[in-house]
Design a protein around this motif. Structure first.
Motif, PDB file in Angstrom:
ATOM      1  N   SER A 178      61.392 -48.915  10.335  1.00 27.62           N
ATOM      2  CA  SER A 178      61.531 -50.232  10.959  1.00 27.62           C
ATOM      3  C   SER A 178      60.448 -51.182  10.473  1.00 27.62           C
ATOM      4  O   SER A 178      60.714 -52.350  10.161  1.00 27.62           O
ATOM      5  N   LEU A 179      59.213 -50.693  10.412  1.00 25.88           N
ATOM      6  CA  LEU A 179      58.127 -51.542   9.932  1.00 25.88           C
ATOM      7  C   LEU A 179      58.361 -51.938   8.477  1.00 25.88           C
ATOM      8  O   LEU A 179      58.088 -53.089   8.092  1.00 25.88           O
ATOM      9  N   GLU A 180      58.880 -51.036   7.669  1.00 24.86           N
ATOM     10  CA  GLU A 180      59.165 -51.373   6.269  1.00 24.86           C
ATOM     11  C   GLU A 180      60.205 -52.485   6.187  1.00 24.86           C
ATOM     12  O   GLU A 180      60.063 -53.415   5.374  1.00 24.86           O
ATOM     13  N   LEU A 181      61.235 -52.434   7.027  1.00 24.13           N
ATOM     14  CA  LEU A 181      62.245 -53.496   7.015  1.00 24.13           C
ATOM     15  C   LEU A 181      61.657 -54.820   7.508  1.00 24.13           C
ATOM     16  O   LEU A 181      61.985 -55.890   6.984  1.00 24.13           O
ATOM     17  N   VAL A 182      60.781 -54.750   8.492  1.00 25.73           N
ATOM     18  CA  VAL A 182      60.110 -55.971   8.962  1.00 25.73           C
ATOM     19  C   VAL A 182      59.252 -56.553   7.844  1.00 25.73           C
ATOM     20  O   VAL A 182      59.224 -57.772   7.623  1.00 25.73           O
ATOM     21  N   ARG A 183      58.546 -55.683   7.126  1.00 24.76           N
ATOM     22  CA  ARG A 183      57.744 -56.155   5.986  1.00 24.76           C
ATOM     23  C   ARG A 183      58.620 -56.889   4.979  1.00 24.76           C
ATOM     24  O   ARG A 183      58.261 -57.974   4.492  1.00 24.76           O
ATOM     25  N   GLN A 184      59.771 -56.314   4.665  1.00 26.38           N
ATOM     26  CA  GLN A 184      60.658 -56.946   3.695  1.00 26.38           C
ATOM     27  C   GLN A 184      61.173 -58.294   4.194  1.00 26.38           C
ATOM     28  O   GLN A 184      61.305 -59.246   3.408  1.00 26.38           O
ATOM     29  N   LEU A 185      61.455 -58.399   5.490  1.00 25.42           N
ATOM     30  CA  LEU A 185      61.936 -59.672   6.043  1.00 25.42           C
ATOM     31  C   LEU A 185      60.864 -60.751   5.964  1.00 25.42           C
ATOM     32  O   LEU A 185      61.156 -61.916   5.668  1.00 25.42           O
ATOM     33  N   PHE A 186      59.616 -60.386   6.227  1.00 24.73           N
ATOM     34  CA  PHE A 186      58.520 -61.352   6.072  1.00 24.73           C
ATOM     35  C   PHE A 186      58.353 -61.723   4.600  1.00 24.73           C
ATOM     36  O   PHE A 186      58.196 -62.903   4.255  1.00 24.73           O
ATOM     37  N   ALA A 187      58.382 -60.726   3.719  1.00 23.69           N
ATOM     38  CA  ALA A 187      58.171 -60.991   2.295  1.00 23.69           C
ATOM     39  C   ALA A 187      59.276 -61.867   1.718  1.00 23.69           C
ATOM     40  O   ALA A 187      59.028 -62.673   0.809  1.00 23.69           O
ATOM     41  N   ALA A 188      60.506 -61.732   2.257  1.00 23.72           N
ATOM     42  CA  ALA A 188      61.637 -62.527   1.770  1.00 23.72           C
ATOM     43  C   ALA A 188      61.684 -63.916   2.391  1.00 23.72           C
ATOM     44  O   ALA A 188      62.579 -64.710   2.058  1.00 23.72           O
TER      45      ALA A 188
END
Length: 670
Positions: free
Chosen positions: A555-565
């Motif tokens: 979940s944290l990895e997906l949140v990271r990707q959403l912030f990065a995108a």
């Protein structure tokens, strides 16, 4: 077609009509003239300092629309302003000096050493945060005007990637005013810490004495606190209450309890009302009552208050006013707890009357609230996250309840979720125009559980048609109805930000909690809002039943990707709590958990513990989750492996590092 006059002349006479008129006249003669009732609605400490909590504005507007003399006052703001003044700090200093030296914390010792500087600066800082003295920003930013206590150590957390001035990096070269407001907010937080250490260990600017009331099965802790000699904070609140009574001379005092952190102060207010005049009726209502006191059986609460009302306040309050006017018997009160005739028990009265339709609740009014005296604080640098404490927002609701009302963590059985009602876009736009005319301010926070996309679309079109020129933000569901076209329309109508629940960011758990969205869908919707120039905040959740460590890391990895995108601009992790009103609390077996038995509870009942067979230490993981998102909000660590944020070993994320990028390449609507 015959004329109306001809039709009327030809119709048969209605012989019963005169008798009916006579009966009505006799009934009016038999009814006593209603006794005058004046309602004073109070906001109890502590809610928020930047804008009024809207409950009293809603109820005051409704009562006035029914011709009832209704007033309102914000005692949360009044208490803060009195304590945070030269006179208030003089009193705090006296309390601190009375403490034995060994009981003075480092914060108290710092305050006493700098007491004169605090007294000399506090009124100016308050004026600056109220917008009355903007040029003070220069002196504040010079870092020699404010005495800097322990809270200023937080400045060390801002790291400039280029190695320069961290505040210059965070605020920009031209951010003088914002920089000063952030420093002034740290200054006030230092003073709140001193109040807690020297005067009242329960004091907070938001969660004041929360532990006394939150899911408290026994009234004993509150009873003991209320029986204790009043401290400086209590005495100040009592004096403010007496002043409000003298100014408004109410018949009925209604105190709003939106959160557990308002209960203790609300009962101190009730004490002061009864001490001043026992004939004044006192009623409690609000979010805390609606969620935690639904099975109230504690008669000692009625040592301080007379009535406790449930759910939307319009109908119960209207019935109560009619009762006090002598036009309605006590047995016909609506959704109201009262003390029994023998004073040994609590009685629940619920005369069957329909709720006031949402479209007929009237326009909220802020008349009586000192709008120019609220403080525009800046405790978070992130431009989206700061909206909750930065600036004064007109609060308004687009619809009552939630149109989805399926999420398994939510209080879906309660009125504030279950009863969904809307109003026409023209009605909402009329309310907006009336509020702007009254307050002179065009910023709105739509405080819905989840504003419905259909209603938002209609409202946006109406706002554009009227050229309203407002700015607004609110809570939504990240559902596929929010297409790029709709997001653009909402932005054109004045939408500057949205918040919504991504929750666990796991497709398995999102399906289990019946959220009705997927991670890929959230990515596309948030990206559409971001492309339209709208900031996006995500509510995040951890510790949901059967959630594994692996799912938390993923979940944290997906949140990271959403912030990065660029899909998310802000977020916050909340620890899942099971409530007795939610689907999880009502059917725990369906979610793979076992509820812990609740103790007998004549008072509050809401949160319920549970046993999760996974045995994960979610609290330990929560520290890393919050640290990661705090940094992501400031553009830090967006490319780092998410395992670096945890203090304990966790597995490598199993989701692809381009999961969000792949979702954004998919066609819209999927």
């Amino acid at each position: 077609m015959p004329s109306f006059a001809a039709w009327r002349a030809a119709r048969p006479a209605r012989k019963a009509e005169p008798a009916a008129i006579d009966n009505a006249r006799l009934h009016r003669r038999a009814m006593p003239d209603p006794r005058p009732v004046r309602v004073l609605s109070l906001i109890a400490p502590m809610t928020q300092l930047n804008t009024p909590y809207p409950s009293t504005a809603y109820l005051t507007g409704f009562l006035r629309s029914r011709g009832i003399d209704a007033r309102q006052q914000d005692l949360a703001l009044a208490l803060a302003l009195e304590l945070l003044s030269r006179r208030g700090l003089q009193a705090v200093q006296a309390e601190a000096l009375a403490l034995p030296a060994k009981r003075r914390s480092a914060r108290v010792r710092h305050f006493l050493a700098q007491a004169e500087a605090y007294r000399d600066s506090v009124d100016a800082v308050i004026a600056f945060l109220q917008g009355r003295d903007p040029t003070l920003a220069h002196r504040i930013c010079g870092r020699a005007f404010l005495p800097e206590g322990p809270r200023f150590a937080a400045l060390e957390a801002y790291v400039d990637p280029q190695g320069g001035d961290p505040l210059a990096w965070a605020f920009g070269a031209l951010g003088l005013h914002d920089r000063a407001r952030h420093l002034a907010t740290l200054y006030l937080n230092d003073l709140a810490d001193v109040l807690r250490d020297a005067v009242d260990p329960r004091f907070e600017f938001v969660r004041y004495a929360e532990s006394l009331a939150q899911s408290a099965p026994s009234f004993d802790p509150l009873a003991q606190a209320l029986a204790a000699p009043p401290n400086l904070v209590d005495r100040t609140l009592q004096a403010l209450t007496r002043a409000a009574l003298a100014e408004h001379a109410p018949t009925l005092v209604c105190v709003s309890l939106p959160f557990p952190g308002t209960v203790y102060a609300a009962l101190r207010i009730a004490q002061a009302v009864k001490a001043a005049d026992p004939a004044i009726a006192v009623a409690l209502g609000g979010g805390y009552v609606n969620t935690e006191l639904r099975e109230l059986a504690e008669p000692r609460l009625f040592d301080h208050v007379d009535y406790v009302t449930l759910d939307a306040g319009e109908r119960p309050l209207l019935a109560l006013v009619e009762h006090l006017q002598g036009r309605r018997g006590r047995s016909r009160l609506v959704r109201t707890f009262v003390r029994s005739a023998d004073a040994q028990a609590v009685q629940y009265l619920n005369f069957p009357e329909p709720d006031v339709p949402f479209a007929e609740t009237g326009t909220p009014t802020w008349d009586g609230l000192p709008l120019a005296r609220y403080l525009s604080l800046l405790d978070m640098l992130n431009p989206m996250h700061r909206l909750w404490s930065d600036g004064r927002w007109n609060k308004l609701t687009v619809a009552h309840g939630c149109y989805w009302k399926k999420c398994s963590f939510c209080d879906t059985t309660l009125d504030y979720i279950a009863r969904y009602e809307t109003a026409e876009a023209a009605v909402l736009a009329d309310r907006i125009e009336a509020i702007v005319a009254e307050t002179g301010q065009t910023g709105f926070h739509f405080v819905d559980e989840a504003a419905p996309p259909k209603a938002l679309k209609a409202l946006a079109e109406e706002l554009l048609r009227r050229r309203s020129g407002i700015s607004w933000w609110g809570n939504i569901r990240f559902e596929k109805t929010f297409t790029p076209e709709l997001c653009t329309l909402l932005a054109r109508s004045g939408c500057i930000a949205v918040s919504g629940g991504l929750e666990v960011a796991s497709d398995r758990l999102l399906a289990l909690m019946r959220k009705g969205v997927s991670v890929a869908q959230v990515a596309r919707v948030t990206h559409a809002f971001a492309d339209a120039g709208v900031m996006v905040h995500a509510y995040l959740m951890y510790g949901f039943p059967t959630q594994t460590v692996q799912e938390t890391v993923d979940s944290l990895e997906l949140v990271r990707q959403l912030f990065a995108a660029g899909c998310l601009h802000s977020g916050f992790w909340h620890r899942f709590a099971c409530t007795v009103h939610s689907p999880v609390g009502r059917d725990p077996q369906a979610y793979g958990v076992r509820l812990l038995p609740l103790p007998p509870s004549p008072f509050a009942r809401n949160d319920v513990g549970f046993v999760d067979p996974t045995g994960v230490d979610h609290d330990a993981l929560g520290v890393g989750l919050k640290k990661a998102v705090y940094n992501y909000m400031h553009g830090i660590g967006l490319q780092a492996d998410v395992r670096e944020w945890f203090d304990t070993p966790v597995p490598r994320a199993r989701v692809r590092r381009d999961h969000v990028a792949a979702a954004l390449r998919e066609p819209a609507g999927r």
